[in-house]
Design an enzyme around this catalytic site. Structure first.
Site, PDB file in Angstrom:
ATOM      1  N   PHE A   1       0.859  -1.177   0.000  1.00  0.00           N
ATOM      2  CA  PHE A   1       0.000   0.000   0.000  1.00  0.00           C
ATOM      3  C   PHE A   1       0.895   1.226   0.000  1.00  0.00           C
ATOM      4  O   PHE A   1       2.072   1.139   0.352  1.00  0.00           O
ATOM      5  CB  PHE A   1      -0.892  -0.007   1.257  1.00  0.00           C
ATOM      6  CG  PHE A   1      -2.357   0.043   0.954  1.00  0.00           C
ATOM      7  CD1 PHE A   1      -3.030  -1.073   0.494  1.00  0.00           C
ATOM      8  CD2 PHE A   1      -3.083   1.218   1.128  1.00  0.00           C
ATOM      9  CE1 PHE A   1      -4.386  -1.032   0.212  1.00  0.00           C
ATOM     10  CE2 PHE A   1      -4.439   1.274   0.852  1.00  0.00           C
ATOM     11  CZ  PHE A   1      -5.098   0.139   0.396  1.00  0.00           C
TER      12      PHE A   1
ATOM     13  N   GLN B   1      -7.589  15.069   3.161  1.00  0.00           N
ATOM     14  CA  GLN B   1      -6.883  14.260   2.168  1.00  0.00           C
ATOM     15  C   GLN B   1      -7.655  14.111   0.862  1.00  0.00           C
ATOM     16  O   GLN B   1      -8.841  13.775   0.882  1.00  0.00           O
ATOM     17  CB  GLN B   1      -6.637  12.861   2.734  1.00  0.00           C
ATOM     18  CG  GLN B   1      -5.920  11.943   1.770  1.00  0.00           C
ATOM     19  CD  GLN B   1      -5.452  10.673   2.458  1.00  0.00           C
ATOM     20  OE1 GLN B   1      -6.224   9.743   2.650  1.00  0.00           O
ATOM     21  NE2 GLN B   1      -4.208  10.645   2.869  1.00  0.00           N
TER      22      GLN B   1
ATOM     23  N   HIS C   1      -7.704  11.747  -2.174  1.00  0.00           N
ATOM     24  CA  HIS C   1      -7.199  10.446  -2.615  1.00  0.00           C
ATOM     25  C   HIS C   1      -6.914  10.549  -4.105  1.00  0.00           C
ATOM     26  O   HIS C   1      -7.719  11.087  -4.850  1.00  0.00           O
ATOM     27  CB  HIS C   1      -8.259   9.377  -2.331  1.00  0.00           C
ATOM     28  CG  HIS C   1      -7.743   7.977  -2.468  1.00  0.00           C
ATOM     29  ND1 HIS C   1      -7.352   7.449  -3.680  1.00  0.00           N
ATOM     30  CD2 HIS C   1      -7.566   6.999  -1.554  1.00  0.00           C
ATOM     31  CE1 HIS C   1      -6.942   6.211  -3.486  1.00  0.00           C
ATOM     32  NE2 HIS C   1      -7.064   5.909  -2.209  1.00  0.00           N
TER      33      HIS C   1
ATOM     34  N   LEU D   1     -14.355   5.777  -5.113  1.00  0.00           N
ATOM     35  CA  LEU D   1     -12.960   5.430  -4.856  1.00  0.00           C
ATOM     36  C   LEU D   1     -12.510   4.172  -5.579  1.00  0.00           C
ATOM     37  O   LEU D   1     -13.213   3.177  -5.597  1.00  0.00           O
ATOM     38  CB  LEU D   1     -12.767   5.212  -3.354  1.00  0.00           C
ATOM     39  CG  LEU D   1     -11.299   5.171  -2.963  1.00  0.00           C
ATOM     40  CD1 LEU D   1     -10.745   6.573  -2.913  1.00  0.00           C
ATOM     41  CD2 LEU D   1     -11.111   4.481  -1.636  1.00  0.00           C
TER      42      LEU D   1
ATOM     43  N   GLU E   1      -6.297   2.114  -3.279  1.00  0.00           N
ATOM     44  CA  GLU E   1      -4.854   2.084  -3.482  1.00  0.00           C
ATOM     45  C   GLU E   1      -4.367   0.643  -3.629  1.00  0.00           C
ATOM     46  O   GLU E   1      -3.280   0.390  -4.146  1.00  0.00           O
ATOM     47  CB  GLU E   1      -4.227   2.701  -2.224  1.00  0.00           C
ATOM     48  CG  GLU E   1      -2.888   3.278  -2.368  1.00  0.00           C
ATOM     49  CD  GLU E   1      -2.624   4.169  -1.161  1.00  0.00           C
ATOM     50  OE1 GLU E   1      -2.869   5.379  -1.266  1.00  0.00           O
ATOM     51  OE2 GLU E   1      -2.200   3.645  -0.116  1.00  0.00           O
TER      52      GLU E   1
ATOM     53  N   ARG F   1      -0.347   9.584  -0.385  1.00  0.00           N
ATOM     54  CA  ARG F   1      -1.460  10.085  -1.197  1.00  0.00           C
ATOM     55  C   ARG F   1      -1.345  11.555  -1.573  1.00  0.00           C
ATOM     56  O   ARG F   1      -1.702  11.940  -2.685  1.00  0.00           O
ATOM     57  CB  ARG F   1      -2.767   9.869  -0.434  1.00  0.00           C
ATOM     58  CG  ARG F   1      -3.087   8.425  -0.365  1.00  0.00           C
ATOM     59  CD  ARG F   1      -4.316   8.171   0.432  1.00  0.00           C
ATOM     60  NE  ARG F   1      -4.557   6.741   0.425  1.00  0.00           N
ATOM     61  CZ  ARG F   1      -5.494   6.137   1.137  1.00  0.00           C
ATOM     62  NH1 ARG F   1      -6.275   6.845   1.931  1.00  0.00           N
ATOM     63  NH2 ARG F   1      -5.637   4.837   1.061  1.00  0.00           N
TER      64      ARG F   1
ATOM     65  N   HIS G   1     -11.397  12.855   0.272  1.00  0.00           N
ATOM     66  CA  HIS G   1     -11.503  11.508   0.834  1.00  0.00           C
ATOM     67  C   HIS G   1     -11.561  11.436   2.355  1.00  0.00           C
ATOM     68  O   HIS G   1     -12.394  10.752   2.915  1.00  0.00           O
ATOM     69  CB  HIS G   1     -10.299  10.709   0.332  1.00  0.00           C
ATOM     70  CG  HIS G   1     -10.293   9.276   0.736  1.00  0.00           C
ATOM     71  ND1 HIS G   1     -11.330   8.424   0.429  1.00  0.00           N
ATOM     72  CD2 HIS G   1      -9.380   8.533   1.424  1.00  0.00           C
ATOM     73  CE1 HIS G   1     -11.065   7.217   0.910  1.00  0.00           C
ATOM     74  NE2 HIS G   1      -9.894   7.263   1.528  1.00  0.00           N
TER      75      HIS G   1
ATOM     76  N   ARG H   1      -2.765  11.181   5.985  1.00  0.00           N
ATOM     77  CA  ARG H   1      -2.916   9.816   6.507  1.00  0.00           C
ATOM     78  C   ARG H   1      -2.393   8.792   5.510  1.00  0.00           C
ATOM     79  O   ARG H   1      -2.621   8.903   4.315  1.00  0.00           O
ATOM     80  CB  ARG H   1      -4.399   9.531   6.778  1.00  0.00           C
ATOM     81  CG  ARG H   1      -4.678   8.080   7.060  1.00  0.00           C
ATOM     82  CD  ARG H   1      -6.091   7.827   7.506  1.00  0.00           C
ATOM     83  NE  ARG H   1      -7.081   7.846   6.452  1.00  0.00           N
ATOM     84  CZ  ARG H   1      -7.309   6.853   5.589  1.00  0.00           C
ATOM     85  NH1 ARG H   1      -6.559   5.761   5.619  1.00  0.00           N
ATOM     86  NH2 ARG H   1      -8.254   6.956   4.688  1.00  0.00           N
TER      87      ARG H   1
END
Ligand code: FAD
Length: 594
Positions: free
Chosen positions: A119, A239, A241, A251, A254, A285, A366, A408
């Site tokens: 990730f 954030q 994404h 979404l 990831e 991100r 996100h 994050r």
């Protein structure tokens, strides 16, 4: 509206996502607990989480919780509190095993251990190479967590109030005494009288135009606390994404890049090799979202449009695996098995088979890194001196511990929910044992009744959707992936105009039963307030860090800005900003190189 019921519990938890349910499970072992949720519990957004939950189990290759901690701090652009990060990463291992023992059906490696995948930002700290840390159940990890926890809560006899929406917090001096909620089906008000209250109401991606967040993510808990004198922390850090479906924002996890997927621009170039030469498409991100945005701005979107491609076809992935010297190869069957929901989404919404064609993607709003400030036991803090508001707790996305700092890492939200949900639940149960139930103040529902009556009475004002659209456009333009003093100021002016217009917001349904018109108008008030707090906090921070990228101040400024923002609401605006030091630990700020 008349009050029909007063209920009494030791503790009331608002929200039935992963954080609320984990807290309920623990608190209910020792206290009488109610969970209030505006959605049926298993419809909470946690159920949409796809890619995984981060824990350094090291099931396939070496990993350590300290590496997880370092990645988290680095990903946070050094704004995370390192004592909280240590707890997150150490407890993660134990909590994931606990979830497994509760029956969560994780994918497995052939040796029977929980399957883990790569990730963004998860690395082996010695080699700098990606490491497999995201524990997953296909691409439905959140769904499985939510179902497992809900079943456990039912077994533990937690009292659920489904489709009840909390509208206010009852606070007397430095203590809370419960909440006021509306029963959505009847429109009647209920008072929940309790010793402790916890907010686990999730995020507020609906402030922006293109978002991965569900319609219900309107930041109710954060706005209610703000109105009751709790500051909101680090709200400028939201954030984006990198991979939302073009225009829709839905979404694409990831995990797609974890399985080898790559980002390709309009010139057919794998552009992340320029922005993050080591970790490429798996950079954190904020870095990837900015890279996509810059490619698009430079005219290198696909056909010059506002999107790039995410390509997970075996032909492309295997070509780059070979170039990178990786000895693995993937097949169409592997993608179907590891990313079944993604394959389903893209077929349904785009008519694209991701095993054969690339997907059009753009950054999507996100995740809220900021929120209600808490300590590591979920207790809500009122100021920079960390004064506790007795009996009030928060956990999950609505809270700011802060383990995510300015950005994050993927899979760390699910970890945050279960780790800090558990700690908050335990602490709250203990608090309830030690405290008597103090009496309610007189007429605690008066203020919210007046607010709702006002919305019903308004005539000839703007409709909620008109104001919402204006807010979303303005936030996207002014406080989006990049921002400057000029763009933020323009958005602030628009938000202030919207605040005025909201005073006469007009709805058509004046009835009582299932009045979603009324409740959406109330939710819009929450979104407007959070948008303004975000803009005010962003305007003041004259540096770039994590998710807050100021074009006019492109550098991180640790001398002046290595600190958390606290934004207080004074009686009728304006907002007051205060700052609080970051808790440092083993890691000192360095330039982030990916
Ligand atoms: C599409 C998507 C995919 C994601 N994938 C991942 C991933 O793979 N890994 C990861 O770590 N993170 C992921 N995230 C982030 C993560 O899922 C969320 O941050 C997390 O689930 C939030 O959980 P929560 O318990 O805080 O709140 P939520 O799950 O959002 O639940 C909020 C709860 O609050 C209730 N509520 C809200 N307002 C009120 C009110 N006024 N009155 C009563 N009830 C109320 C709702 O009914 C709901 O039960 C993803 C997020 C999205 C949107």
């Amino acid at each position: 509206m008349t009050i029909v019921h007063t209920h009494t519990f030791d503790a009331v938890i608002v929200g039935a996502g992963g954080a609320g349910l984990m807290a309920a499970l623990y608190a209910s072992r020792e206290a009488d607990v109610a969970v209030i949720s505006k959605l049926y519990p298993t419809r909470s957004h946690t159920g949409a989480a796809q890619g995984g939950v981060g824990a350094a189990l090291g099931n396939m290759e070496e990993d350590r919780w300290e590496w997880h901690a370092y990645d988290t701090v680095k990903g946070s652009d050094y704004l995370a509190d390192q004592d909280a990060v240590d707890i997150l990463c150490q407890d993660a291992i134990d909590v994931v095993i606990e979830l497994e023992h509760m029956g969560l059906p994780f994918d497995r490696f052939p040796n029977g251990r929980i399957s883990q995948r790569r990730f963004g930002g998860h690395t082996n700290n010695e080699t700098g190479r990606p490491v497999m840390r995201a524990c997953h159940a296909a691409d439905r990890t959140g769904h499985m967590i939510l179902q497992t926890l809900y079943q456990q809560c039912i077994k533990n006899k937690v009292n659920f109030f489904d489709e009840f929406q909390v509208l206010d917090l009852i606070r007397v001096g430095n203590e809370v005494r419960g909440v006021v909620a509306v029963e959505i089906t009847t429109g009647e008000l209920h008072i929940f009288h309790s010793k402790a209250v916890m907010f686990a109401t999730g995020g507020w991606g609906r402030c922006w135009e293109v978002t991965s967040n569900a319609h219900s993510l309107t930041g109710d808990g954060a706005a209610i606390c703000l109105r009751r004198g709790v500051p909101l922390q680090d709200m400028e850090f939201f954030q984006f994404h990198p991979t939302g479906i073009f225009k829709l924002g839905i979404l694409i996890t990831e995990g797609v890049r974890g399985e080898g997927g790559v980002l390709i621009n309009g010139q057919g170039e794998r552009f992340m090799t320029r922005y993050a030469p080591n970790i490429k498409d798996l950079a954190s991100r904020d870095v990837v979202s900015r890279a996509i945005y810059l490619e698009i701005m430079a005219g290198r979107g696909i056909n010059g449009k506002n999107y790039v491609h995410l390509d997970v076809t075996p032909e492309t992935v295997n070509k780059y695996f070979a170039e990178d010297g990786e000895d693995r190869r993937i097949t169409r069957e592997h993608i179907e098995a590891k990313l079944p929901d993604i394959a389903d989404f893209t077929r349904t919404y785009l008519g694209i088979d991701p095993t054969r064609e690339p997907m059009p993607i753009q950054p999507t709003a996100h995740y809220a890194m900021g929120g209600i400030p808490t300590d590591v036991d979920g207790r809500v803090l009122l100021d920079a001196q960390k004064t506790v508001l007795n009996g009030l707790y928060a956990a999950g996305e609505v809270a700011c511990v802060s383990v995510h700092g300015a950005n994050r890492l993927g899979t760390n939200s699910l970890t945050d929910l279960v780790v800090f949900g558990r700690r908050a639940g335990k602490h709250m149960a203990q608090y309830c044992k030690e405290r008597p139930l103090e009496p309610l103040p007189t007429n605690p529902a008066k203020e919210i009744m007046d607010t709702l009556a006002q919305i019903r009475q308004n005539e000839d004002g703007a409709r909620p959707y008109e104001l919402r659209q204006r807010m979303q456009k303005s936030m996207t333009a002014g406080v989006g992936v990049f921002r400057t003093q000029e763009t933020i100021s323009q958005t602030l002016a628009e938000l202030r105009a919207l605040r005025e217009a909201y005073k006469t917001v007009t709805i058509t349904d004046k009835g009582k039963v299932f009045n979603s018109d009324l409740l959406e108008a109330w939710e819009l008030g929450c979104l407007l307030e959070l948008a303004e707090v975000t803009a005010v906090s962003a305007l003041a921070r004259t540096e770039s860090r994590g998710g807050h990228a100021r074009d006019d101040y492109p550098e991180r400024d640790d001398v002046n800005w290595l600190k958390h923002t606290l934004c207080h609401k004074e009686a009728e605006g304006p907002y007051r900003l205060e700052y609080k030091p970051v808790t440092m630990g083993r890691y000192q700020p360095k330039a982030r190189v990916y």
